[in-house]
Design a protein around this motif. Structure first.
Motif: not given
Length: 491
Positions: A286-292, A305-315, A359-360
Motif C-alpha cells: 500500500a505504501l509502495s503503490l500509493y506513497w504520493p 515475521q513477513s516473507p518480504y523476499g518470498g516464502s519457500p513454502i508457497a514457492t 513486485f519489489l
C-alpha cells in the motif's frame, strides 16, 4: 519384362519381414531356435511402450507437438515375423490410448490380400523403422523429463532463499536488537537481578495504530485481539484492519490505503502500521503503490515475521515442472483456498519468490519511510511439539471455553523441515533472511518464537517473559524513535 515387385525366374527371395507375397519364407538359423518368438518380444515391448506413451502423452514436456500428434493415428503398425514357422505376420499397434493387439494371418490369406503386398514395399518398411525410432526417442525424452522434474523438485528454493541479501542494489540494514531489548525491559520484564521494573510506556497517543493481520486471519477470531485490548487500556487508538487476508496483495493494498485515509480523516492524526506475516507485505505494498497519497498520513511501518523476499513454502507448493505437477498441486490448492476458505489462489502466488522479485523491482519501499523488520527463529525442541495456541473461545452459558490448536507443534515441524532441507533458520513459515527488509532497522531476538506466537497466546506461556502485546509495543516504540531520527536527517 516382369512387373515391378515380382522376381525373375531362377532367383529366390528371402524377405526380411514376414507377410511377403510368396508362401515360402526362409527359416531362421538353427542356433536361434531356442530364443523366444520375435513376435512375442515385439508384442510385449510395444505394449509397454504404448502404455507409457499414452500415460505421458498429455505433457508437452516430452517431445514436440508434432511427435505427439504422430501417435494419435491408430493405424501405425509394427510388423515382425514369427519365431516358429515364420509364416504368420504380426501387427502390433503402437498408438497411445489404444490397447495393443496382435493378429495372425494364414499364408494363403497373406499372399492373396492386397494389404499384404503393400506391407512389403520399401515405404512401408521405412515407416515401421521410423515408428520404432520415434518410440526410442520418445522414451529417452520421457525419462529425461522425469529426471529434470526430480532434480527441480529436490533443488526446490535453494537458489532463491536470501536473494534480498545477495542483491547489491538493495540498501543495507541496521541492527536494532539491542535498542529493542532495552525498550522491552523498560516496558515490564525482569532484569538480570530479578527486580521487576514497573511499566514504562513511551508510545505516543498523537498517532493512530493500525494492526494488519496476515494470511488466514479471518479464520482466527482472536488474531491480534490481545494486543489491541492492551493498547486500548493504555489509552491508545488502536484498530485491526478488516481486510480479506486471503485476497491478492494489490487488492489488500488498495483497501489498506482507504483504511489509512479514513483513519486520518476521522482523527486528524498520522498512522503507525504493524503488519504480521502477509499483512506486512500488504501494508508495504500500500505504501509502495500509493506513497504520493499517503506520505503525509503514515509515520512508519513494522513488518513482523513477513516473507518480504518470498516464502519457500508457497514457492515449493506452486513451482511448475515438479514431480507434484502430475497431480496438479496448484489446482488442488486453488480448490482448497477458493472453495473451503473463500479466498484467492493469487494470495499464495504473491508470496512466491518470482512474484516478490517482480513486485519489489517495480515497487520498492520509499527510502524516507521509517521501517522496522522483526524476525524470529522457532524452537524445534521436543517441548515445542506440545505447544497449543489459543485461537478462539466458545461462549457457554456460564463460562467461556478456550479453543486451542497445536500451532506451535506445526511451526516446529515446519521449521525443522526447512532446517534439514535448506539449512535455513525460520519461524516455521518464513526464513530469517527473507524477513529482513532492505533499508530497515532489523530486530533479531535470541528468544525462540514461532510464527503464530505473535498473534495467538500460548497456553504454556512463560510468566517471566514478555508477551506478544509487549513485543508489539516495543517494536512500535522503536519505530517511533527511527521515525524521529529520519525526520532529523531530512531536516
Amino acid at each position: 519384362m516382369g512387373e515391378a515387385g515380382q522376381s525373375r525366374e531362377g532367383e529366390s527371395i528371402t524377405p526380411l519381414l514376414g507377410g511377403g507375397t510368396g508362401n515360402k519364407v526362409a527359416a531362421p538359423p538353427q542356433q536361434f531356435n531356442s530364443l523366444p518368438a520375435p513376435n512375442e518380444n515385439a508384442s510385449y515391448i510395444n505394449q509397454a511402450t504404448s502404455y507409457l506413451g499414452s500415460y505421458f502423452s498429455h505433457s508437452s514436456e516430452y517431445g514436440g507437438k508434432d511427435s505427439c500428434k504422430s501417435l494419435s493415428h491408430p493405424h501405425e503398425l509394427l510388423r515382425s515375423t514369427s519365431g516358429g514357422d515364420g509364416d504368420s505376420p504380426v501387427s502390433v499397434c503402437v498408438s497411445p490410448g489404444a490397447r495393443c493387439s496382435t493378429s495372425s494371418e494364414s499364408p494363403t490369406s497373406a499372399a492373396n490380400s492386397p494389404s499384404a503386398e503393400s506391407t512389403d514395399t520399401p515405404s512401408q518398411a521405412s515407416n515401421a523403422i521410423v515408428t520404432s525410432n520415434w518410440l526410442g526417442l520418445s522414451g529417452t525424452s520421457m525419462f529425461q523429463g522425469l529426471i529434470e522434474r526430480a532434480l527441480r523438485t529436490v533443488r526446490g528454493s535453494a537458489d532463491d532463499i536470501g536473494w534480498l541479501q545477495r542483491d547489491p542494489e538493495m540498501p543495507p540494514v541496521e541492527d536494532g536488537t539491542d535498542r529493542f531489548n532495552r525498550i522491552l525491559e523498560d516496558i515490564g520484564c525482569l532484569d538480570g537481578v530479578f527486580i521487576f521494573r514497573h511499566g514504562v510506556h513511551r508510545l505516543p497517543n498523537t498517532v493512530v495504530y493500525l494492526l494488519v493481520p496476515g494470511l488466514f486471519s479471518n479464520h482466527g477470531p482472536l488474531y491480534f485481539v490481545d494486543t489491541k485490548t492492551k493498547f486500548s487500556k493504555m489509552g491508545l487508538a488502536c484498530h485491526i484492519a478488516k481486510i480479506h487476508s486471503e485476497s491478492s496483495v494489490e487488492k489488500n493494498a488498495r483497501e489498506i490505503k482507504e483504511y489509512i485515509e479514513e483513519l486520518c480523516w476521522g482523527s486528524n492524526k498520522k498512522v503507525l502500521l504493524l503488519g504480521h506475516s502477509k499483512g506486512g507485505i500488504d501494508a508495504a505494498a500500500a505504501l509502495s503503490l500509493y506513497w504520493p497519497d499517503l506520505k503525509d498520513k503514515v509515520a512508519g511501518l513494522v513488518l513482523a515475521q513477513s516473507p518480504y523476499g518470498g516464502s519457500p513454502i508457497a514457492t515449493d507448493i506452486l513451482r511448475e515442472g515438479q514431480l507434484g505437477g502430475y497431480v496438479n498441486m496448484k489446482k488442488i490448492m486453488e480448490i482448497m483456498i477458493f472453495k473451503v476458505i473463500k479466498g484467492d489462489i493469487q494470495a499464495l502466488e504473491d508470496l512466491t519468490y518470482e512474484r516478490r522479485k517482480q513486485f519489489l523491482k517495480n515497487h520498492p519501499l520509499p527510502q524516507e519511510l521509517a521501517t522496522v523488520s522483526f524476525l524470529t527463529e522457532a524452537s524445534i525442541s521436543p517441548a515445542a511439539l506440545a505447544t497449543f495456541s489459543h485461537v478462539a473461545q466458545a461462549e457457554l452459558p456460564l463460562t467461556k471455553l478456550p479453543v486451542v490448536m497445536p500451532l506451535g507443534a506445526a511451526m516446529a515441524a515446519c521449521a525443522q523441515l526447512l532446517q534439514v532441507r535448506y539449512g535455513e533458520k525460520s519461524d516455521g513459515l518464513v526464513t530469517c533472511c527473507d524477513a529482513e527488509v532492505p533499508g530497515s532497522v532489523v530486530v533479531r531476538p535470541k528468544r525462540k518464537l514461532d510464527h503464530a506466537w505473535m498473534v495467538y497466546s500460548s497456553l504454556n506461556e512463560a510468566p517471566l517473559e514478555a508477551d506478544a502485546a509487549q513485543v508489539c509495543e516495543a517494536l512500535l516504540t522503536l519505530l517511533v524513535q527511527v521515525e524521529e531520527e529520519k525526520q532529523r536527517q531530512l531536516d
